[in-house]
Structures are given as structure tokens and as C-alpha cells.
Motif scaffolding. Structure first.
Motif, mmCIF file in Angstrom:
data_model
loop_
_atom_site.group_PDB
_atom_site.id
_atom_site.type_symbol
_atom_site.label_atom_id
_atom_site.label_comp_id
_atom_site.label_asym_id
_atom_site.label_seq_id
_atom_site.Cartn_x
_atom_site.Cartn_y
_atom_site.Cartn_z
ATOM 1 N N PHE A 17 12.464 29.194 13.955
ATOM 2 C CA PHE A 17 12.715 27.735 14.826
ATOM 3 C C PHE A 17 12.683 28.632 16.041
ATOM 4 O O PHE A 17 12.576 28.204 17.049
ATOM 5 C CB PHE A 17 13.467 27.466 14.916
ATOM 6 C CG PHE A 17 14.291 26.112 15.608
ATOM 7 C CD1 PHE A 17 13.835 25.454 15.230
ATOM 8 C CD2 PHE A 17 15.678 26.385 16.544
ATOM 9 C CE1 PHE A 17 14.244 24.189 15.616
ATOM 10 C CE2 PHE A 17 15.691 25.363 17.782
ATOM 11 C CZ PHE A 17 14.838 24.185 16.913
ATOM 12 N N LEU A 18 13.478 29.398 16.275
ATOM 13 C CA LEU A 18 14.017 30.627 17.148
ATOM 14 C C LEU A 18 12.004 30.968 18.011
ATOM 15 O O LEU A 18 11.813 30.757 19.635
ATOM 16 C CB LEU A 18 14.920 31.713 17.071
ATOM 17 C CG LEU A 18 16.029 31.676 17.159
ATOM 18 C CD1 LEU A 18 17.127 32.462 17.629
ATOM 19 C CD2 LEU A 18 16.549 30.065 18.314
ATOM 20 N N ALA A 19 11.551 31.412 17.346
ATOM 21 C CA ALA A 19 10.112 32.363 17.537
ATOM 22 C C ALA A 19 9.136 31.142 17.421
ATOM 23 O O ALA A 19 8.611 31.415 19.245
ATOM 24 C CB ALA A 19 9.328 32.914 16.425
ATOM 25 N N ALA A 20 8.961 30.348 17.666
ATOM 26 C CA ALA A 20 8.231 28.630 17.453
ATOM 27 C C ALA A 20 8.609 28.359 18.915
ATOM 28 O O ALA A 20 7.714 27.970 19.691
ATOM 29 C CB ALA A 20 8.329 27.799 16.307
ATOM 30 N N PHE A 21 10.099 28.097 19.065
ATOM 31 C CA PHE A 21 10.598 27.589 20.638
ATOM 32 C C PHE A 21 9.446 27.686 21.950
ATOM 33 O O PHE A 21 9.592 27.289 22.512
ATOM 34 C CB PHE A 21 12.067 27.424 20.499
ATOM 35 C CG PHE A 21 12.328 26.311 21.994
ATOM 36 C CD1 PHE A 21 12.359 25.591 21.810
ATOM 37 C CD2 PHE A 21 12.841 27.108 22.939
ATOM 38 C CE1 PHE A 21 13.180 24.635 22.671
ATOM 39 C CE2 PHE A 21 12.927 26.830 24.244
ATOM 40 C CZ PHE A 21 13.643 25.333 23.837
ATOM 41 N N VAL A 22 10.142 29.264 21.958
ATOM 42 C CA VAL A 22 9.213 29.816 22.704
ATOM 43 C C VAL A 22 7.284 30.383 22.929
ATOM 44 O O VAL A 22 6.824 29.641 23.488
ATOM 45 C CB VAL A 22 9.960 31.486 22.862
ATOM 46 C CG1 VAL A 22 9.065 31.990 24.136
ATOM 47 C CG2 VAL A 22 11.186 31.291 23.245
ATOM 48 N N ASP A 23 7.735 30.147 21.465
ATOM 49 C CA ASP A 23 5.920 30.427 21.160
ATOM 50 C C ASP A 23 5.495 29.033 21.452
ATOM 51 O O ASP A 23 4.112 29.348 22.335
ATOM 52 C CB ASP A 23 5.766 30.785 20.082
ATOM 53 C CG ASP A 23 4.287 31.123 19.672
ATOM 54 O OD1 ASP A 23 3.604 32.237 20.062
ATOM 55 O OD2 ASP A 23 3.379 30.860 19.080
#
Length: 254
Positions: A17-23
Motif C-alpha cells: 500500500f505504501l509503495a503504490a501510494f507513492v508509485d
């Protein structure tokens, strides 16, 4: 294939979730997911393939979100998508034949230049100045899309930043550049995922929970970016690019 326990699944859900929020906005999700997957004990080749599964679902979700908001230039990305796709297929195949370490100094240099240029262009990306492509600019964009697609399949770090920079350079504002870059990133992610899968380098037990979380993160992140506009995207772009530079420098000196 090893099946993860409940604690590992929760770990993958949070990380995804954290990675995709930025990505979903500026790329760079691999800064979070690749080290996390290496931490699980998967082999490096399996990490790269599994990460592409999550990245593909993330870029698909953010592309759909940007499309529904009308931020994507469909005519432009429609003919660039296949170039990004087949470029990444070639890159992902060749990475199994030769090491990619020689690219790191080149990538660091390019990321530094991209960051400096963006910092000094104060009003860059605040409004769209994009116009119909000339023949020369169209030919250059064809080459760029193919090369970045190949790079994403072969090595990968900074792909989102490079794509975003290219669309900014062609006159899009930050939101439009982010939206169009995600479609090309979807093409390169999908092409390399298929290649890694055919080579047996995807762990679906880890990749599916990661991917589900990345769908949620990408949906929230892209919609947040659409609401906040360039004032949110530009600092995030500079921050993520700076982290990418630091990560590549760390790898070189290690």
C-alpha cells in the motif's frame, strides 16, 4: 514455492500500500518493495519478477484512475504503449544473460541532472503547454519510449521519474505528465512481468497479496494527486528522485 505465513502477508499488505501510494504518482515504489521482498528471503531474480507483478497491478489501477479523470492523452499513449511493452520484454530477457551493474553510474548521473533541472525550472509543470507533435519530436519520443521500456525490463530504478520528466519536457503539467507516464509504465511493467513469468521468476504467493495492496495504494494515491495538483506532485517527484539517487549511490559504494 514457499507459502508465506499470516505475519508475512500482513507485512506485504502494508508495504504494498505504501509503495503504490507513492508509485501511482511519480514512480519509485520499487524503493520500498524491492528491499522488502529481499528481506523475505526470495532470490534476487524472484524478487524482480514478483515486484513486477505488484508494479503491474499498481500501474494498471493508477492508469485507470487517471483515465477516468480525463488526464490521459489517449491518442498519444496509444501508440507509445506497444513500444514500452516490447522494449521491456527485450530488457527483461537480456537481464538473464548479462549483469546490469554497469548501468548504475549512468542512472545516477541522469537522475541528478533530472532533479537539478526540475529544481531550477521554477514554474515548470504548473500549466500545460503541450501542442501537437512535429515529426522530429514524434520520432524522438518513439526512441525514448522504447529505450525507457527496455531500461525498465533490464534494470528499472528511476523509470517513473524518467517517464515523468519526458512528458514534462514535452509540455505537460505535472498531473498530465504523471497520468501519461503511468500508462507507459504499465506497458513496461506488463511486458517484463510476462517475460519473468515465462522464465519462472515470479512467486505468486508473495506477489498476489502485494499486488492487492498495491491496487488499493494506487487508487488512493492517484486520486489524492488529482485533487492536490502540481503543488503536491512536484515536491514528491523531487523527493523520490533524490531517494533514488541515494539508493543507487549506496549500492555503488557497497
Amino acid at each position: 514455492m514457499e507459502i508465506p505465513g499470516i505475519d508475512m502477508i500482513i507485512f506485504l499488505l502494508v508495504i504494498g500500500f505504501l509503495a503504490a501510494f507513492v508509485d501511482s504518482v511519480v514512480g519509485g515504489g520499487g524503493l520500498i518493495t524491492v528491499p522488502a521482498l529481499l528481506f523475505t528471503g526470495l532470490s534476487p531474480s524472484m524478487v524482480l519478477g514478483t515486484n513486477k507483478l505488484g508494479g503491474t497491478l499498481s500501474s494498471l489501477t493508477s492508469s485507470a484512475s487517471f483515465l477516468s479523470s480525463g488526464k490521459i492523452n489517449i491518442r498519444l499513449v496509444a501508440w507509445l504503449f506497444p513500444l514500452s511493452f516490447f522494449g521491456s520484454v527485450a530488457g527483461a530477457y537480456i537481464i538473464h544473460l548479462i549483469p546490469s551493474d554497469f548501468l548504475k553510474p549512468i542512472v545516477i548521473t541522469l537522475l541528478v541532472l533530472v532533479t537539478i533541472y526540475t529544481l531550477f525550472k521554477k514554474n515548470w509543470g504548473s500549466t500545460s503547454t503541450y501542442k501537437a507533435l512535429t515529426l522530429g519530436k514524434a520520432a524522438l519520443l518513439i526512441i525514448i519510449a522504447s529505450v525507457i521500456g527496455f531500461y525498465d525490463g533490464f534494470f528499472g530504478p528511476g523509470t517513473g521519474s524518467f517517464l515523468l520528466f519526458v512528458f514534462l519536457w514535452y509540455g505537460f503539467d505535472f498531473i498530465g505528465a504523471s497520468a501519461n507516464s503511468k500508462v507507459l509504465n504499465l506497458g513496461s511493467n506488463l511486458g517484463s512481468l510476462i517475460t519473468f513469468a515465462l522464465l519462472g521468476s515470479v512467486n505468486y504467493y508473495y506477489g498476489i497479496p502485494l499486488g492487492v495492496a498495491m491496487i488499493a495504494g494506487a487508487l488512493v494515491g492517484s486520486r489524492f494527486a488529482i485533487r492536490k495538483g502540481a503543488a503536491y506532485v512536484k515536491p514528491l517527484f523531487i523527493g523520490v528522485t533524490a531517494l533514488l539517487i541515494g539508493k543507487q549511490l549506496w549500492d555503488v559504494f557497497q
